[in-house]
Design a protein around this motif. Structure first.
Motif, PDB file in Angstrom:
ATOM      1  N   ALA A 220       0.849  -1.201   0.000  1.00 52.42           N
ATOM      2  CA  ALA A 220       0.000   0.000   0.000  1.00 52.42           C
ATOM      3  C   ALA A 220       0.880   1.246   0.000  1.00 52.42           C
ATOM      4  N   PHE A 221       0.946   1.925  -1.132  1.00 54.79           N
ATOM      5  CA  PHE A 221       1.761   3.136  -1.246  1.00 54.79           C
ATOM      6  C   PHE A 221       0.874   4.369  -1.148  1.00 54.79           C
ATOM      7  N   PRO A 222       1.415   5.482  -0.647  1.00 50.81           N
ATOM      8  CA  PRO A 222       0.661   6.733  -0.663  1.00 50.81           C
ATOM      9  C   PRO A 222       0.497   7.230  -2.097  1.00 50.81           C
ATOM     10  N   PRO A 223      -0.405   8.190  -2.328  1.00 48.63           N
ATOM     11  CA  PRO A 223      -0.706   8.645  -3.695  1.00 48.63           C
ATOM     12  C   PRO A 223       0.496   9.220  -4.445  1.00 48.63           C
ATOM     13  N   ASN A 224       1.519   9.693  -3.719  1.00 39.79           N
ATOM     14  CA  ASN A 224       2.652  10.315  -4.409  1.00 39.79           C
ATOM     15  C   ASN A 224       3.675   9.305  -4.926  1.00 39.79           C
ATOM     16  N   ILE A 225       3.469   8.007  -4.661  1.00 42.74           N
ATOM     17  CA  ILE A 225       4.392   6.981  -5.128  1.00 42.74           C
ATOM     18  C   ILE A 225       3.806   6.298  -6.353  1.00 42.74           C
ATOM     19  N   ARG A 226       4.634   6.166  -7.403  1.00 39.27           N
ATOM     20  CA  ARG A 226       4.166   5.558  -8.643  1.00 39.27           C
ATOM     21  C   ARG A 226       4.915   4.265  -8.930  1.00 39.27           C
ATOM     22  N   SER A 227       4.195   3.301  -9.486  1.00 38.54           N
ATOM     23  CA  SER A 227       4.751   2.033  -9.939  1.00 38.54           C
ATOM     24  C   SER A 227       4.722   2.050 -11.464  1.00 38.54           C
ATOM     25  N   ILE A 228       5.898   2.124 -12.073  1.00 42.49           N
ATOM     26  CA  ILE A 228       5.996   2.396 -13.511  1.00 42.49           C
ATOM     27  C   ILE A 228       6.564   1.166 -14.236  1.00 42.49           C
ATOM     28  N   PRO A 229       5.894   0.665 -15.264  1.00 41.76           N
ATOM     29  CA  PRO A 229       6.426  -0.467 -16.045  1.00 41.76           C
ATOM     30  C   PRO A 229       7.769  -0.126 -16.681  1.00 41.76           C
ATOM     31  N   ILE A 230       8.615  -1.145 -16.803  1.00 38.38           N
ATOM     32  CA  ILE A 230       9.942  -0.967 -17.392  1.00 38.38           C
ATOM     33  C   ILE A 230       9.973  -1.677 -18.740  1.00 38.38           C
ATOM     34  N   GLU A 231      10.486  -0.974 -19.763  1.00 36.05           N
ATOM     35  CA  GLU A 231      10.586  -1.567 -21.095  1.00 36.05           C
ATOM     36  C   GLU A 231      12.008  -1.392 -21.634  1.00 36.05           C
ATOM     37  N   GLU A 232      12.195  -1.872 -22.852  1.00 39.26           N
ATOM     38  CA  GLU A 232      13.500  -1.791 -23.552  1.00 39.26           C
ATOM     39  C   GLU A 232      14.626  -2.382 -22.723  1.00 39.26           C
ATOM     40  N   PRO A 233      14.608  -3.697 -22.498  1.00 39.45           N
ATOM     41  CA  PRO A 233      13.509  -4.617 -22.823  1.00 39.45           C
ATOM     42  C   PRO A 233      12.585  -4.835 -21.629  1.00 39.45           C
ATOM     43  N   GLU A 234      11.376  -5.357 -21.912  1.00 42.56           N
ATOM     44  CA  GLU A 234      10.551  -5.867 -20.824  1.00 42.56           C
ATOM     45  C   GLU A 234      11.137  -7.207 -20.401  1.00 42.56           C
ATOM     46  N   VAL A 235      11.408  -7.357 -19.111  1.00 43.14           N
ATOM     47  CA  VAL A 235      12.059  -8.558 -18.602  1.00 43.14           C
ATOM     48  C   VAL A 235      11.036  -9.398 -17.842  1.00 43.14           C
ATOM     49  N   LEU A 236      10.970 -10.684 -18.183  1.00 40.80           N
ATOM     50  CA  LEU A 236      10.080 -11.614 -17.498  1.00 40.80           C
ATOM     51  C   LEU A 236      10.873 -12.866 -17.131  1.00 40.80           C
TER      52      LEU A 236
END
Length: 299
Positions: A248-264
C-alpha cells in the motif's frame, strides 16, 4: 537406526554439536554417542572431530545423502499411513524467495480450503537457500525462479512470470512517466535488495546491459525495509511487480512499467524429485498445477 540418521541430519544442518543436540531435544553426550554408534554400525568414521565440529568425512557425506533419502521415505510412509486413517494432515513448510512471498496466499488459501487439517510454515529465503533447505529436508517445497540458476534434481511446476516495476515519487526524476527504460533507471540513485538475492542479480544484469554499473545508495535483504524506504518518497527502487501490486503506497508513489527490454522470469513451485512424494507434497503439487493457468494470466 532412524533416530541416529536424524542426529546426522541435525548435525549437517547446525554444523555444531551443541546446537544439533538441542534441536533434537537430547544432550550433547547423547548426540555424540548416537553418532559413534552409527559409525560403528557402518564401520567407517563419518564426522571429523576436534574441540568443535570440523566437517564430514567423504564417507560421512555419502552417508548423509542416504540418511536424507531414508528419513524422507520414512516420513512419507508415516504421512501416507496417517492419511489413510484420518485424511491429510500435518505440517507443510514452504520456502520462497522474498519477491514471491506476496503470492503464496494464492497457493495456501485454496490448499487450506481442501485440506483444513494441514498447518503451514512459510519461510523467506534466497534461491540458493531454498535448494539447500529442500535437500536437507528442512522445507517440503519452494517457490523460486525456474529459468536462472541450475535447480538440480527437482520437480517443477511453472506458476507465473515475474515482471518488474520502477518505484519512485511522482515529483522525482522519471516520476511523471508512463513507462521507463533500464537505461534511464541506471541514471537514478536506487535502493535495492542485497547481491545474494537473485532478484538483485537480475536487476544488475539489466542495468549492466544498458551501460550502467549501479552502486545502490541503500541495500537491504528485506523487501519490507526496501519498500518502506520507497514509501517515504525519498528513495527509488526496482522491484518485482508482485511486490509493487501488494504494498500500500501513498498517492505520491508511482509504480511504472519498465521496457526496452521488458524482462520476465519464470517463477514456480519446486520439490525434491523423489518417489514416493509425501501425501502433503503430492497434494501441493496438484494444487499448484490447478491454479497455475489462472495465476499465469493474472500476474
Amino acid at each position: 537406526m532412524l533416530d541416529r540418521f536424524e542426529l546426522l541430519l541435525a548435525l549437517a544442518k547446525e554444523r555444531h554439536f551443541g546446537r544439533a543436540a538441542e534441536s533434537c531435544g537430547v544432550t550433547q553426550p547423547t548426540l555424540s554417542a548416537g553418532l559413534k554408534q552409527l559409525e560403528e554400525t557402518l564401520g567407517v568414521r563419518l564426522v571429523e572431530r576436534g574441540s568443535r565440529f570440523i566437517g564430514f568425512t567423504p564417507e560421512g557425506e555419502r552417508a548423509l545423502q542416504w540418511a536424507r533419502r531414508i528419513i524422507g521415505d520414512a516420513r512419507a510412509m508415516r504421512q501416507e499411513i496417517a492419511a489413510l486413517r484420518k485424511g491429510l494432515s500435518g505440517h507443510l513448510r514452504i520456502a520462497a524467495i522474498p519477491t514471491a512471498m506476496p503470492m503464496l496466499s494464492e497457493l495456501t488459501t485454496p490448499f487450506h480450503a481442501r485440506h483444513g487439517d494441514v498447518r503451514f510454515t512459510l519461510m523467506s529465503a534466497t534461491s540458493n537457500e531454498i535448494l539447500r533447505l529442500l535437500e536437507n529436508l528442512e522445507a517440503d517445497a519452494g517457490v523460486t525462479y525456474l529459468d536462472n540458476d541450475p535447480l538440480g534434481r527437482m520437480k517443477t511446476v511453472p506458476l507465473y512470470k515475474e515482471g518488474y516495476r520502477f518505484l519512485t515519487s511522482i515529483d522525482a526524476p522519471l516520476g511523471d512517466r508512463a513507462r521507463v527504460t533500464w537505461e534511464e533507471i541506471g541514471q537514478v540513485p536506487l535502493c535495492l535488495l542485497t547481491p545474494d538475492m537473485q532478484n538483485r542479480r537480475i536487476v544488475d544484469r539489466q542495468l549492466h546491459a544498458a551501460g550502467h554499473n549501479t552502486v545502490p545508495m541503500l541495500e537491504a535483504n528485506s523487501t519490507i525495509a526496501l519498500l518502506s524506504h520507497v514509501r517515504t518518497g525519498q528513495w527509488a527502487s526496482v522491484v518485482a511487480k508482485t511486490l509493487a501490486d501488494v504494498f500500500a503506497f501513498p498517492p505520491n508513489i508511482r509504480s511504472i512499467p519498465i521496457e526496452e527490454p521488458e524482462v520476465l522470469h519464470q517463477m514456480g513451485l519446486v520439490v525434491l524429485d523423489r518417489e514416493p512424494m509425501t501425501p502433503i507434497v503430492t497434494a501441493l503439487v496438484a494444487e499448484a498445477r490447478a491454479i497455475a493457468p489462472e495465476l499465469s494470466n493474472r500476474m
